[in-house]
Design an enzyme around this catalytic site. Structure first.
Site, PDB file in Angstrom:
ATOM      1  N   HIS A   3      -6.781 -22.848 -48.889  1.00  0.00           N
ATOM      2  CA  HIS A   3      -5.924 -21.664 -48.882  1.00  0.00           C
ATOM      3  C   HIS A   3      -6.714 -20.547 -49.563  1.00  0.00           C
ATOM      4  CE1 HIS A   3      -2.050 -24.373 -48.774  1.00  0.00           C
ATOM      5  NE2 HIS A   3      -2.878 -24.607 -47.773  1.00  0.00           N
ATOM      6  N   TYR A  34     -32.569 -22.026 -35.690  1.00  0.00           N
ATOM      7  CA  TYR A  34     -32.991 -22.019 -37.091  1.00  0.00           C
ATOM      8  C   TYR A  34     -32.121 -22.843 -38.016  1.00  0.00           C
ATOM      9  CZ  TYR A  34     -36.025 -18.284 -35.496  1.00  0.00           C
ATOM     10  OH  TYR A  34     -36.950 -17.572 -34.818  1.00  0.00           O
TER      11      TYR A  34
HETATM   12 ZN   LIG Z   1      -2.716 -26.228 -46.355  1.00  0.00          ZN
END
Ligand SMILES: [Zn+2]
Length: 220
Positions: free
Chosen positions: A99, A213
């Site tokens: 979150h 790369y």
């Molecule tokens: Zn979550």
């Protein structure tokens, strides 16, 4: 130490590193790693309700791809999208869900991240999509996430957070940090105006260069 115990410790180390890097606070995020051994096809995932600092290898939950949990702990309430990603994405060997503040801020506006900066290609395409909202832990959320992750290694989840997948825990953590960095830059740009978005053709060039790369979150 056997390979599985080492992987359990790596899951814990990644969860702790996620909080140390400032991309997650408290216990809201979760981490998993694919686990395949004789007679077992599934993944290891952080448990629900336990502080990361107190986790021991035995607290990490092993789950089959059928969604059966083993051991004494309950898996993260978000185990469904981990399970579904491992079922559908052979390129996924580790998943980090956070979150993280800036990615989540954009997700609360149902705003994905366009190609405002070339590093957006680190997630595999010309944008990082935002999946529609669904209640945490539900099959609907997992279904939305899988669609938003098509041809991508990262997506935002509306009014919720972000998911990244990668070839290893190390790459997944690096990609989660990169997505949060991009989200912060995009958020800052939006305070001033609308960014110049790079054309698809240029993003294809960047994606090709990354494939050559090796950038954070890409395959080894
Ligand atoms: Zn979550």
């Amino acid at each position: 130490m056997d390979d599985e115990t080492a992987l359990r410790q790596d899951v814990i180390a990644t969860a702790l590193a996620m909080n140390a890097a400032g991309i997650n606070r408290g216990k809201s995020g979760n981490v998993s790693a694919r686990l395949t051994r004789v007679g077992f096809d599934g993944f290891l995932v952080t448990p629900t309700g336990l502080p990361y600092a107190k986790l021991a290898p035995g607290d990490i939950v092993a789950m089959t791809l059928d969604g059966q949990a083993q051991g004494s702990r309950l898996p993260s309430s978000e185990w469904r999208f981990h399970r579904d990603i491992y079922r559908q994405r052979s390129d996924a060997h580790a998943i980090v869900h956070t979150h993280s503040p800036f990615a989540t801020s954009l997700a609360c506006l149902s705003r994905g991240i366009p190609a405002f900066h070339y590093m957006v290609a680190v997630a595999g395409g010309a944008d990082i999509r935002c999946a529609p909202y669904a209640t945490f832990g539900t099959q609907a959320l997992s279904d939305h996430a899988l669609i938003a992750l098509r041809d991508r290694r990262a997506c935002l989840l509306a009014n919720h957070g972000a998911i990244v997948l990668a070839a290893s825990l190390e790459h997944a953590l690096a990609l989660a940090v990169e997505v949060e960095t991009l989200a912060e830059m995009y958020w800052r740009v939006l305070q001033v105006g609308e960014p110049v978005v790079l054309p698809e053709a240029e993003m294809r060039v960047v994606i090709e260069k990354f494939a050559t790369y090796g950038q954070p979150g890409s395959r080894d």
